[in-house]
Design a protein around this motif. Structure first.
Motif: not given
Length: 468
Positions: A368-384, A392-399
């Protein structure tokens, strides 16, 4: 002052007498031992003699607070250091200063999941004896054998722990199903969704079809008829659709019937025979490179010297495999003809934990922690968390994926996963089926021998199962 009595058990033998002992349920319980004399008996019986230690406590401390007092060690059991990274980066601030964090690992040479499982189950049983002063609090499992633990008495119902429906409202539905046991109890959850998506080389798509656009490529692989036709077209242009036999297995292992029925009979889903037929067709027609998953050749096929078009990867596999290649950025993802899940480590809480509040806080943080969920997504996870990932999907991209808005593909695929036919046997029966039929696909056995070998492997592993 009140007194708490702790009983130390030692082995002994006595003739003509039987003992029944009970756990203390309240302060006024008379004794742990209740002797029942068996008159006129010469029977010799093994018993456990118990002595007592008396600890004095403050009269003002209620009994419930004694029983539920939080421990001073948070003990976590896992099989590799990914989980240490996860806890220490996302949950460390939850641990009070006077509580130490202790990790329990298996030796690196014994890190196979089967070995981990055996040791874990043994240790949970020892914890359940009630005489372990430092029980496991939190432990990690793979979803394929989750029911082995969630159906057992060793795991705590997370809703009784304090996890609420509001905490779970944004979880991907299949992850809730995976964590719910055969009795409707919710006992495990994951911090990540792990949908399988078709992961393909952009340069090959451009050369073969004139476009590397994910929506266009999806139209070429949207169902198995299209997928097979595309494989034929790629072969005609010198490419291979996938690397090896088992690249297609994960998406063919989506269940329409359980592996094992109510009578303990093994049932082979038609989807698995479809995998055998398709893998045979691809092998005979050279639509694959005849590699085995995790082999050196399979790894090498992600490099630019390879003629392999794609793999079926989950997000964690993309994050693990592609950085090892010299083709970073030359990849993209689409949903493919079918999806399933692959991995997605789950968290359980030992029924005998002495850190219920802290365990609940850790699980709530990862969901439930939004900051941590975004951090998970930044590190390649599809946060649950569907709400966070949809936004997040609207703006996130992958190199790794050439700047693609990849999370929308992951999210769409995760929403389609169905695990309602799961059984505790799934992982081992999957492995046995792949092993038996790889011998067939590589030309060592005929199909009938492969099938019989599968049944033999499986019933030897689980004698309670049958197939006739």
């Amino acid at each position: 002052m009140k007194k708490i009595i702790i009983f130390i058990m030692t082995a002994g033998v006595i003739a003509g007498t039987a003992f029944v002992y009970h756990n203390i349920k309240s302060n006024n319980a008379p004794s742990m031992i209740e002797m029942i004399t068996t008159a006129d008996s010469d029977e010799t019986i093994d018993i456990e003699i118990q002595s007592e230690i008396i600890i004095e406590t403050d009269d003002t401390l209620p009994n419930d607070d004694i029983v539920n007092a939080e421990g001073k060690v948070l003990r976590i059991k896992a099989w590799d250091e990914e989980f240490k990274y996860f806890i220490e980066n996302y949950c460390l601030d939850l641990i009070p200063d006077d509580v130490s964090l202790e990790w329990s690992w298996f030796d690196a040479n014994e890190s196979l999941l089967s070995v981990y499982q055996e040791g874990l189950y043994t240790e949970l049983a020892e914890n359940d004896s009630g005489f372990d002063s430092n029980p496991i609090d939190i432990f990690f499992i793979e979803p394929y054998y989750a029911l082995k633990y969630t159906n057992s008495e060793y795991t705590l119902n997370l809703k009784e722990l304090g996890i609420t429906d509001d905490d779970l409202i944004n979880c991907y539905p299949y992850t809730i199903d995976l964590g719910t046991n055969d009795y409707g109890e919710f006992k495990s959850i994951t911090w990540q969704a792990s949908p399988v998506v078709f992961t393909y080389r952009r340069s090959i798509a451009e050369n073969a079809f004139g476009s590397d656009d994910p929506e266009y490529v999806q139209s070429l692989v949207s169902d198995w008829e299209s997928f097979d036709k595309t494989a034929e077209q790629l072969f005609d242009k010198g490419y291979r659709m996938v690397s090896g036999y088992d690249d297609l297995f994960r998406v063919h292992s989506k269940r329409t019937i359980p592996w094992v029925d109510a009578n303990k009979k093994i049932q082979i889903d038609d989807n698995l025979f479809n995998w055998v037929d398709r893998a045979t067709h691809y092998t005979l027609n050279e639509y694959n490179n005849n590699t085995g998953m995790w082999s050196t050749e399979w790894f090498d096929d992600v490099n630019d010297s390879s003629n392999v078009f794609g793999y079926f990867f989950a997000p964690w596999a993309i994050d693990f495999m592609l950085p090892l290649s010299n083709t970073i950025g030359d990849w993209a993802v689409c949903e493919g003809p079918e999806t399933n899940y692959w991995g997605g480590t789950m968290v359980c809480v030992n029924k005998n934990t002495d850190n219920q509040t802290l365990a609940c806080d850790v699980i709530r943080r990862i969901l439930t922690d939004t900051d941590n969920l975004h951090s998970l997504a930044d590190n390649g996870y599809l946060a649950n968390n569907m709400a966070v990932m949809s936004e997040y999907a609207k703006t996130s991209t992958s190199d790794l994926l050439g700047g693609q808005h990849h999370n929308q593909v992951y999210h769409n695929a995760a929403m389609k996963i169905d695990v309602k036919k799961a059984t505790p046997y799934d992982m081992d029966l999957d492995i046995n089926f792949i092993s038996a039929f790889t011998s067939y696909l590589s030309g060592h056995d005929d199909k009938e021998t492969a099938l019989n070998n599968f049944y033999d492997y499986s019933t030897e592993m689980y004698p309670e199962l049958n197939y006739k």
